[in-house]
Write a protein that holds these residues in place. Structure first.
Motif, PDB file in Angstrom:
ATOM      1  N   TYR A   4      46.910 -14.599  54.084  1.00  0.00           N
ATOM      2  CA  TYR A   4      46.919 -14.083  53.125  1.00  0.00           C
ATOM      3  C   TYR A   4      46.798 -12.509  53.483  1.00  0.00           C
ATOM      4  CZ  TYR A   4      44.980 -18.469  50.956  1.00  0.00           C
ATOM      5  OH  TYR A   4      45.195 -19.646  50.578  1.00  0.00           O
ATOM      6  N   SER A 131      44.077  -7.881  44.889  1.00  0.00           N
ATOM      7  CA  SER A 131      45.071  -8.891  45.598  1.00  0.00           C
ATOM      8  C   SER A 131      45.130  -9.437  46.608  1.00  0.00           C
ATOM      9  CB  SER A 131      46.436  -8.335  45.117  1.00  0.00           C
ATOM     10  OG  SER A 131      46.831  -7.592  46.131  1.00  0.00           O
ATOM     11  N   THR A 133      47.050 -12.675  48.510  1.00  0.00           N
ATOM     12  CA  THR A 133      48.171 -13.011  48.090  1.00  0.00           C
ATOM     13  C   THR A 133      48.872 -14.249  48.957  1.00  0.00           C
ATOM     14  OG1 THR A 133      49.607 -11.210  47.379  1.00  0.00           O
ATOM     15  CG2 THR A 133      50.750 -12.516  48.116  1.00  0.00           C
ATOM     16  N   ASN A 188      39.436 -14.659  37.844  1.00  0.00           N
ATOM     17  CA  ASN A 188      41.196 -14.549  38.442  1.00  0.00           C
ATOM     18  C   ASN A 188      41.826 -14.821  37.264  1.00  0.00           C
ATOM     19  OD1 ASN A 188      43.693 -17.036  39.507  1.00  0.00           O
ATOM     20  ND2 ASN A 188      43.905 -14.346  39.607  1.00  0.00           N
ATOM     21  N   LYS A 191      47.959 -14.168  38.387  1.00  0.00           N
ATOM     22  CA  LYS A 191      48.104 -14.860  39.785  1.00  0.00           C
ATOM     23  C   LYS A 191      47.836 -13.929  40.497  1.00  0.00           C
ATOM     24  CE  LYS A 191      52.211 -16.532  42.014  1.00  0.00           C
ATOM     25  NZ  LYS A 191      50.899 -17.475  42.539  1.00  0.00           N
ATOM     26  N   ASP A 192      47.252 -13.858  41.991  1.00  0.00           N
ATOM     27  CA  ASP A 192      46.620 -13.595  42.850  1.00  0.00           C
ATOM     28  C   ASP A 192      45.869 -12.425  42.938  1.00  0.00           C
ATOM     29  OD1 ASP A 192      48.417 -15.417  44.183  1.00  0.00           O
ATOM     30  OD2 ASP A 192      50.175 -14.510  44.834  1.00  0.00           O
ATOM     31  N   HIS A 193      45.191 -11.786  41.366  1.00  0.00           N
ATOM     32  CA  HIS A 193      44.536 -10.685  41.420  1.00  0.00           C
ATOM     33  C   HIS A 193      43.198 -11.417  40.553  1.00  0.00           C
ATOM     34  CE1 HIS A 193      47.234  -7.703  40.986  1.00  0.00           C
ATOM     35  NE2 HIS A 193      48.470  -8.765  41.026  1.00  0.00           N
ATOM     36  N   TYR A 194      42.088 -10.933  41.727  1.00  0.00           N
ATOM     37  CA  TYR A 194      40.490 -11.434  41.478  1.00  0.00           C
ATOM     38  C   TYR A 194      39.437 -10.629  40.547  1.00  0.00           C
ATOM     39  CZ  TYR A 194      42.396 -15.363  43.579  1.00  0.00           C
ATOM     40  OH  TYR A 194      43.190 -16.813  44.015  1.00  0.00           O
TER      41      TYR A 194
END
Length: 224
Positions: A4, A131, A133, A188, A191-194
């Motif tokens: 990741y 992010s 990914t 979340n 997508k892919d962002h936290y």
């Protein structure tokens, strides 16, 4: 093993998570503090009314009432009495041995800290926006709190307490149930962002020493 890319967008320290307490919490707590019919008040004034009601009580008694309201199902009366006294001198929320209660103790502590203008020691929370990914196209794995703690590890200073206390768990050598309580809240939003909320004691802002890195974690289960 899955790879990741982690990119930190923002890290900040806060002394309160205001959305933790709902208007219903304020109404219920006002009842605990002998303020009847609080639901008839405007919602925008509930917090101020609660603070006024709280300060009519001795700090340790106020702490006992808020602890009983929020954690009465988890703590005995004796434990509540002990914590309500300890909170005036110590950051109980950072030291309490049962990690699953540390977040709630933080929110209770900071509510009382604000109400009494500093009679209780202040604590903090750290919010990390990042992010994460996957680098393999076919990786659709939903990230758990445990996986996120492991992925964050490579961006943290060696001084970090999580890194030092849970080295074997972070390496994936043993089960890591504590990760559920290291991360207090995980959002979340896309997508892919936290958005990760944790204790300011467990991860300090200045301990996030990298802004971008790649990490590899093993997704296979650990034998108990």
């Amino acid at each position: 093993m899955m790879k990741y890319k982690v990119k930190v967008e923002n890290v900040h320290t806060v002394d309160e998570i205001t959305e933790y307490w709902t208007n219903d919490d304020y109404v219920q707590l006002l009842g605990q503090f002998d303020y009847p019919d609080a639901e008839d008040s405007g919602t925008e004034s509930l917090r101020e009314l609660l603070f006024m009601a709280i300060t009519d009580f001795e700090p340790s008694e106020a702490a006992r009432l808020v602890l009983g309201y929020k954690l009465g199902e988890h703590l005995s009366e004796g434990q509540i009495d002990q914590i309500s006294n300890d909170m005036l001198n110590d950051k109980v929320c950072e030291e309490y041995p049962e990690m699953e209660l540390q977040a709630a103790l933080f929110h209770i502590n900071q509510l009382l800290f604000k109400a009494y203008n500093g009679k209780f020691p202040s604590s903090s929370a750290t919010i990390i926006e990042c992010s994460i990914t996957p680098l393999e196209e076919n990786n659709e794995t939903a990230l758990t709190r445990e996986m996120i703690v492991r992925l964050l590890n490579d961006g943290l200073s060696d001084r970090n307490i999580v890194k030092r206390l849970f080295e074997e768990q972070i390496k994936g050598n043993t089960n890591f149930p504590e990760a559920e309580n290291i991360i207090w809240d995980l959002k979340n939003p896309e997508k892919d962002h936290y958005k990760i909320t944790t204790s300011g004691n467990l991860i300090k802002k200045d301990e996030v020493i990298s802004t971008e890195w790649e990490s590899e974690i093993d997704l296979s289960p650990v034998d108990s």
